[in-house]
Scaffold this motif. Structure first.
Motif, PDB file in Angstrom:
ATOM      1  N   UNK A  83       0.857  -1.174   0.000  1.00  0.00           N
ATOM      2  CA  UNK A  83       0.000   0.000   0.000  1.00  0.00           C
ATOM      3  C   UNK A  83       0.896   1.227   0.000  1.00  0.00           C
ATOM      4  N   UNK A  84       0.331   2.379  -0.374  1.00  0.00           N
ATOM      5  CA  UNK A  84       1.109   3.612  -0.371  1.00  0.00           C
ATOM      6  C   UNK A  84       1.372   4.065   1.065  1.00  0.00           C
ATOM      7  N   UNK A  85       2.450   4.798   1.261  1.00  0.00           N
ATOM      8  CA  UNK A  85       2.800   5.246   2.604  1.00  0.00           C
ATOM      9  C   UNK A  85       1.735   6.162   3.200  1.00  0.00           C
ATOM     10  N   UNK A  86       1.053   6.938   2.346  1.00  0.00           N
ATOM     11  CA  UNK A  86       0.025   7.837   2.875  1.00  0.00           C
ATOM     12  C   UNK A  86      -1.300   7.126   3.138  1.00  0.00           C
ATOM     13  N   UNK A  87      -1.298   5.792   3.033  1.00  0.00           N
ATOM     14  CA  UNK A  87      -2.472   5.007   3.398  1.00  0.00           C
ATOM     15  C   UNK A  87      -2.352   4.436   4.814  1.00  0.00           C
ATOM     16  N   UNK A  88      -1.297   4.824   5.526  1.00  0.00           N
ATOM     17  CA  UNK A  88      -1.027   4.271   6.853  1.00  0.00           C
ATOM     18  C   UNK A  88      -1.066   5.344   7.926  1.00  0.00           C
ATOM     19  N   UNK A  89      -1.573   4.962   9.104  1.00  0.00           N
ATOM     20  CA  UNK A  89      -1.490   5.804  10.285  1.00  0.00           C
ATOM     21  C   UNK A  89      -1.134   4.903  11.466  1.00  0.00           C
ATOM     22  N   UNK A  90      -0.284   5.395  12.359  1.00  0.00           N
ATOM     23  CA  UNK A  90       0.162   4.605  13.503  1.00  0.00           C
ATOM     24  C   UNK A  90      -0.404   5.185  14.795  1.00  0.00           C
ATOM     25  N   UNK A  91      -0.656   4.286  15.742  1.00  0.00           N
ATOM     26  CA  UNK A  91      -1.218   4.726  17.006  1.00  0.00           C
ATOM     27  C   UNK A  91      -0.560   4.056  18.194  1.00  0.00           C
ATOM     28  N   UNK A  92      -0.767   4.644  19.358  1.00  0.00           N
ATOM     29  CA  UNK A  92      -0.288   4.081  20.611  1.00  0.00           C
ATOM     30  C   UNK A  92      -1.210   2.913  20.974  1.00  0.00           C
ATOM     31  N   UNK A  93      -1.051   1.823  20.208  1.00  0.00           N
ATOM     32  CA  UNK A  93      -1.979   0.706  20.250  1.00  0.00           C
ATOM     33  C   UNK A  93      -3.183   1.000  19.364  1.00  0.00           C
ATOM     34  N   UNK A  94      -3.916  -0.049  18.988  1.00  0.00           N
ATOM     35  CA  UNK A  94      -5.133   0.157  18.198  1.00  0.00           C
ATOM     36  C   UNK A  94      -6.165   0.948  18.982  1.00  0.00           C
ATOM     37  N   UNK A  95      -6.094   0.893  20.315  1.00  0.00           N
ATOM     38  CA  UNK A  95      -7.051   1.626  21.142  1.00  0.00           C
ATOM     39  C   UNK A  95      -7.009   3.122  20.840  1.00  0.00           C
ATOM     40  N   UNK A  96      -5.815   3.659  20.650  1.00  0.00           N
ATOM     41  CA  UNK A  96      -5.719   5.079  20.336  1.00  0.00           C
ATOM     42  C   UNK A  96      -6.335   5.372  18.970  1.00  0.00           C
ATOM     43  N   UNK A  97      -6.155   4.472  18.026  1.00  0.00           N
ATOM     44  CA  UNK A  97      -6.742   4.670  16.701  1.00  0.00           C
ATOM     45  C   UNK A  97      -8.265   4.626  16.775  1.00  0.00           C
ATOM     46  N   UNK A 230       4.364  -7.295  21.082  1.00  0.00           N
ATOM     47  CA  UNK A 230       4.759  -5.973  21.559  1.00  0.00           C
ATOM     48  C   UNK A 230       3.657  -5.299  22.374  1.00  0.00           C
ATOM     49  N   UNK A 231       2.872  -6.092  23.090  1.00  0.00           N
ATOM     50  CA  UNK A 231       1.743  -5.531  23.852  1.00  0.00           C
ATOM     51  C   UNK A 231       2.182  -4.418  24.793  1.00  0.00           C
ATOM     52  N   UNK A 232       3.310  -4.590  25.462  1.00  0.00           N
ATOM     53  CA  UNK A 232       3.759  -3.624  26.454  1.00  0.00           C
ATOM     54  C   UNK A 232       4.222  -2.301  25.876  1.00  0.00           C
ATOM     55  N   UNK A 233       4.450  -2.256  24.567  1.00  0.00           N
ATOM     56  CA  UNK A 233       4.944  -1.026  23.945  1.00  0.00           C
ATOM     57  C   UNK A 233       3.845  -0.232  23.263  1.00  0.00           C
ATOM     58  N   UNK A 234       2.689  -0.841  23.051  1.00  0.00           N
ATOM     59  CA  UNK A 234       1.522  -0.159  22.500  1.00  0.00           C
ATOM     60  C   UNK A 234       1.791   0.441  21.127  1.00  0.00           C
ATOM     61  N   UNK A 235       1.623  -0.363  20.084  1.00  0.00           N
ATOM     62  CA  UNK A 235       1.736   0.169  18.728  1.00  0.00           C
ATOM     63  C   UNK A 235       0.818  -0.613  17.790  1.00  0.00           C
ATOM     64  N   UNK A 236      -0.076   0.133  17.149  1.00  0.00           N
ATOM     65  CA  UNK A 236      -0.975  -0.437  16.166  1.00  0.00           C
ATOM     66  C   UNK A 236      -0.990   0.458  14.943  1.00  0.00           C
ATOM     67  N   UNK A 237      -1.712   0.040  13.915  1.00  0.00           N
ATOM     68  CA  UNK A 237      -1.754   0.864  12.706  1.00  0.00           C
ATOM     69  C   UNK A 237      -3.086   0.709  11.979  1.00  0.00           C
ATOM     70  N   UNK A 238      -3.409   1.740  11.212  1.00  0.00           N
ATOM     71  CA  UNK A 238      -4.614   1.728  10.402  1.00  0.00           C
ATOM     72  C   UNK A 238      -4.250   1.845   8.937  1.00  0.00           C
ATOM     73  N   UNK A 254       0.986  14.671  18.541  1.00  0.00           N
ATOM     74  CA  UNK A 254       2.378  14.610  18.067  1.00  0.00           C
ATOM     75  C   UNK A 254       3.181  13.611  18.885  1.00  0.00           C
ATOM     76  N   UNK A 255       4.071  12.913  18.233  1.00  0.00           N
ATOM     77  CA  UNK A 255       4.945  11.937  18.902  1.00  0.00           C
ATOM     78  C   UNK A 255       4.141  10.870  19.653  1.00  0.00           C
ATOM     79  N   UNK A 256       3.010  10.438  19.082  1.00  0.00           N
ATOM     80  CA  UNK A 256       2.131   9.513  19.808  1.00  0.00           C
ATOM     81  C   UNK A 256       2.694   8.100  19.920  1.00  0.00           C
ATOM     82  N   UNK A 257       3.589   7.714  18.997  1.00  0.00           N
ATOM     83  CA  UNK A 257       4.199   6.380  19.066  1.00  0.00           C
ATOM     84  C   UNK A 257       5.668   6.550  19.441  1.00  0.00           C
ATOM     85  N   UNK A 258       6.054   5.979  20.580  1.00  0.00           N
ATOM     86  CA  UNK A 258       7.411   6.228  21.069  1.00  0.00           C
ATOM     87  C   UNK A 258       8.474   5.545  20.203  1.00  0.00           C
TER      88      UNK A 258
END
Length: 363
Positions: A83-97, A230-238, A254-258
């Motif tokens: 997929x294109x790079x502009x089709x992705x968004x990252x979150x502090x876990x899927x919960x944030x998304x 990676x549950x303890x680090x909280x990272x998901x994507x849309x 800003x800076x939502x994913x460490x």
């Protein structure tokens, strides 16, 4: 109370999320030395050793803000998913998304359709924004997509489909999804939550990314918490079309994913052997637990994920408490409306065996 007059009315319907009990808490409360946790669908093999090494190296840069756009991870994931790079968004876990979805699309009195028995955070997101929930009962423990379509009105803003579904582990098939998408109006956002995507073995499971070119109202959520450990680090994507992703970015912090999470996710994608081993252990563990449940005469729901629902034919809250005393943490499903069913995460062979031994003892 004075405080009650201060808060928004929308949050009065929100019930705080109750996670699986932490291992250390159970040890403290019950004075146990050894406890296994099979409650939160975590990867029993842990994090990729390669990822751990890379994350340790990156700790020296902990004083520097992370890349807010997650450039390296974005480039690698876009190549992997095609997929294109502009089709992705990252979150502090899927919960944030999920929170971003609510903030971006749901306004007061909008209707949101979800299954009656599914991941509770969809309800949280809707209630937080003052939307109205429309819950559709499962059919044979699966999403009833026909009834979900029938529930659509002019006020419908969003539909959540958890596939595989949590807590049942069931899926809706490619044919069912295609028929469903054809009937959903193009101004209703359809969210496919695929947190357990990697675990699926059924050939009829839909590759929803293939539908993105035909449906501009489709958003797919995935995570590094489960199969990638990676549950303890909280990272998901849309994943979606660039326009919807752009709107979601407007509410992103800003800076939502460490930095460490980004490095861990990036390196996990490189460690194919760890993922393969994870899936192999999971498939073997499922078959072992199926066999044991059958020998015990207990009904269970075949799963496409890394957890299984089993009917213990007794109060699930009581079985939960008894298993705790045996040093085994599982999930009682009383909060989902089930009175005799529990959910157990597929663990390592020795953990699965310990669970079965404890279950035999308490039944």
């Amino acid at each position: 109370m004075v405080a009650e007059k201060m808060v928004r009315k929308a949050i009065m319907n929100i019930k705080p999320y109750v996670p699986g009990k932490p291992i250390e808490e159970v040890k403290r409360e019950l004075g146990l030395d050894k406890v296994i946790k099979l409650a939160s669908n975590e990867n029993p093999l842990g994090t990729s050793p390669t990822a751990v090494e890379k994350m340790q190296e990156r700790l020296e840069r902990a004083h520097i803000y992370p890349d807010g756009n997650a450039y390296s991870l974005r480039a690698k994931l876009s190549s992997k998913l095609e997929v294109a790079q502009d089709q992705l968004i990252f979150g502090n876990g899927s919960d944030e998304l999920l929170a971003y979805l609510g903030q971006t699309f749901i306004k007061s009195d909008d209707e949101v359709i979800m299954a009656e028995t599914t991941f509770s955070e969809y309800e949280f997101t809707t209630n937080l924004m003052g939307g109205n929930l429309i819950k559709v009962p499962l059919k044979d423990y699966k999403h009833d997509l026909e009834e979900m379509v029938a529930a659509i009105t002019e006020q419908t803003k969003m539909i959540f489909v958890c596939n595989p579904n949590n807590p049942t582990g069931t899926i809706v098939t490619s044919k069912e999804v295609e028929e469903f998408l054809e009937q959903v109006p193009d101004d209703v956002v359809v969210v496919f939550d695929e947190a357990y995507y990697e675990y699926v073995t059924n050939d009829d499971y839909p590759e929803t990314i293939d539908y993105l070119s035909d449906y501009d109202n489709l958003i797919i959520l995935r995570t590094f918490s489960k199969a990638y450990g990676l549950s303890g680090l909280r990272i998901g994507y849309g994943i979606s079309n660039p326009e919807l992703i752009d709107y979601l970015k407007r509410v992103r912090q800003p800076f939502n994913v460490n930095e460490i999470a980004q490095v861990g996710a990036y390196s996990s994608l490189d460690d194919k052997k760890h993922l393969e081993k994870t899936l192999e252990y999971n498939n073997q563990g499922k078959e072992y637990l199926y066999q044991q449940f059958e020998e015990l005469g207990l009904d269970y729901i075949p799963t496409e994920s890394n957890f299984i629902i089993v009917d213990v034919e007794e109060s699930n809250d009581q079985i939960f408490d008894k298993l705790l005393k045996e040093g085994v943490i599982i999930r009682s499903l009383s909060s989902f409306g089930y009175q005799t069913k529990i959910r157990v995460t597929v663990g390592l062979p020795e953990e699965n065996k310990a669970f079965i031994e404890a279950l035999k003892k308490v039944l």
